[in-house]
Motif scaffolding. Structure first.
Motif, short mmCIF file in Angstrom:
data_model
loop_
_atom_site.label_atom_id
_atom_site.label_comp_id
_atom_site.label_asym_id
_atom_site.label_seq_id
_atom_site.Cartn_x
_atom_site.Cartn_y
_atom_site.Cartn_z
N MET A 240 0.84 -1.16 0.00
CA MET A 240 0.00 0.00 0.00
C MET A 240 0.90 1.23 0.00
O MET A 240 1.87 1.30 0.73
N LYS A 241 0.54 2.17 -0.80
CA LYS A 241 1.30 3.41 -0.86
C LYS A 241 0.61 4.45 0.00
O LYS A 241 -0.60 4.61 -0.06
N VAL A 242 1.40 5.14 0.84
CA VAL A 242 0.86 6.12 1.78
C VAL A 242 1.72 7.37 1.73
O VAL A 242 2.94 7.29 1.63
N THR A 243 1.08 8.51 1.82
CA THR A 243 1.79 9.77 1.95
C THR A 243 1.57 10.28 3.37
O THR A 243 0.44 10.35 3.83
N ALA A 244 2.67 10.58 4.05
CA ALA A 244 2.56 11.07 5.42
C ALA A 244 3.59 12.18 5.63
O ALA A 244 4.68 12.15 5.06
N ILE A 245 3.23 13.14 6.45
CA ILE A 245 4.14 14.23 6.78
C ILE A 245 4.71 13.92 8.16
O ILE A 245 4.01 13.99 9.17
N ILE A 246 6.00 13.55 8.18
CA ILE A 246 6.68 13.18 9.42
C ILE A 246 8.00 13.96 9.47
O ILE A 246 8.70 14.06 8.46
N SER A 247 8.32 14.48 10.63
CA SER A 247 9.52 15.31 10.73
C SER A 247 10.78 14.49 10.38
O SER A 247 10.86 13.29 10.67
N ARG A 248 11.72 15.16 9.77
CA ARG A 248 12.99 14.53 9.38
C ARG A 248 13.71 13.97 10.60
O ARG A 248 14.25 12.86 10.56
N GLU A 249 13.69 14.72 11.69
CA GLU A 249 14.38 14.28 12.90
C GLU A 249 13.80 12.97 13.44
O GLU A 249 14.53 12.07 13.85
N LEU A 250 12.48 12.86 13.41
CA LEU A 250 11.82 11.65 13.89
C LEU A 250 12.18 10.45 13.01
O LEU A 250 12.50 9.37 13.51
N ILE A 251 12.15 10.64 11.72
CA ILE A 251 12.51 9.56 10.79
C ILE A 251 13.98 9.17 10.97
O ILE A 251 14.31 7.98 11.04
N GLU A 252 14.86 10.16 11.08
CA GLU A 252 16.29 9.86 11.24
C GLU A 252 16.56 9.11 12.54
O GLU A 252 17.35 8.15 12.55
N GLU A 253 15.89 9.51 13.61
CA GLU A 253 16.09 8.81 14.89
C GLU A 253 15.55 7.39 14.81
O GLU A 253 16.18 6.44 15.28
N ALA A 254 14.37 7.23 14.21
CA ALA A 254 13.79 5.89 14.06
C ALA A 254 14.68 5.01 13.20
O ALA A 254 14.87 3.82 13.50
N MET A 255 15.24 5.55 12.13
CA MET A 255 16.12 4.78 11.26
C MET A 255 17.38 4.36 12.02
O MET A 255 17.83 3.22 11.89
N ALA A 256 17.92 5.25 12.82
CA ALA A 256 19.13 4.93 13.58
C ALA A 256 18.84 3.84 14.61
O ALA A 256 19.62 2.89 14.76
N LEU A 257 17.74 3.97 15.32
CA LEU A 257 17.40 2.99 16.35
C LEU A 257 17.04 1.63 15.77
O LEU A 257 17.36 0.59 16.34
N SER A 258 16.34 1.63 14.63
CA SER A 258 15.92 0.36 14.03
C SER A 258 17.01 -0.26 13.17
O SER A 258 16.90 -1.42 12.79
#
Length: 68
Positions: free
Chosen positions: A1-19
Motif C-alpha cells: 500500500m502506498k501512503v503519503t505522510a508528513i513526518i519530521s525529518r528528525e523523527l525519521i532519522e532517529e527511528a532509522m538509527a534505532l531500528s
C-alpha cells in the motif's frame, strides 16, 4: 500500500538509527510491528488483571510432576 505522510525529518532519522533500517519503508514497518506488539502485550496484561490466571497444581505438585 502506498501512503503519503508528513513526518519530521528528525523523527525519521532517529527511528532509522534505532531500528538500523536502511530505508524509510523498512523503518516504518519495524516501528509499526513494534507498536502493534506492545499494544497486544498491554491487552494481554489487562485481560490477566481482569481475569487472573488460575493454576490447577501447586508449586510442589508441579515440581513432583517434573521429576517423574
Amino acid at each position: 500500500m502506498k501512503v503519503t505522510a508528513i513526518i519530521s525529518r528528525e523523527l525519521i532519522e532517529e527511528a532509522m538509527a534505532l531500528s538500523k533500517a536502511d530505508t524509510i519503508t523498512e523503518t516504518l514497518k519495524v516501528a509499526l510491528v513494534s507498536y502493534i506488539r506492545s499494544q497486544k502485550v498491554k491487552q494481554i496484561g489487562a485481560s490477566v488483571v481482569s481475569e487472573p490466571l488460575e493454576f490447577k497444581y501447586s508449586a510442589q505438585e508441579l515440581r513432583d510432576l517434573n521429576r517423574r
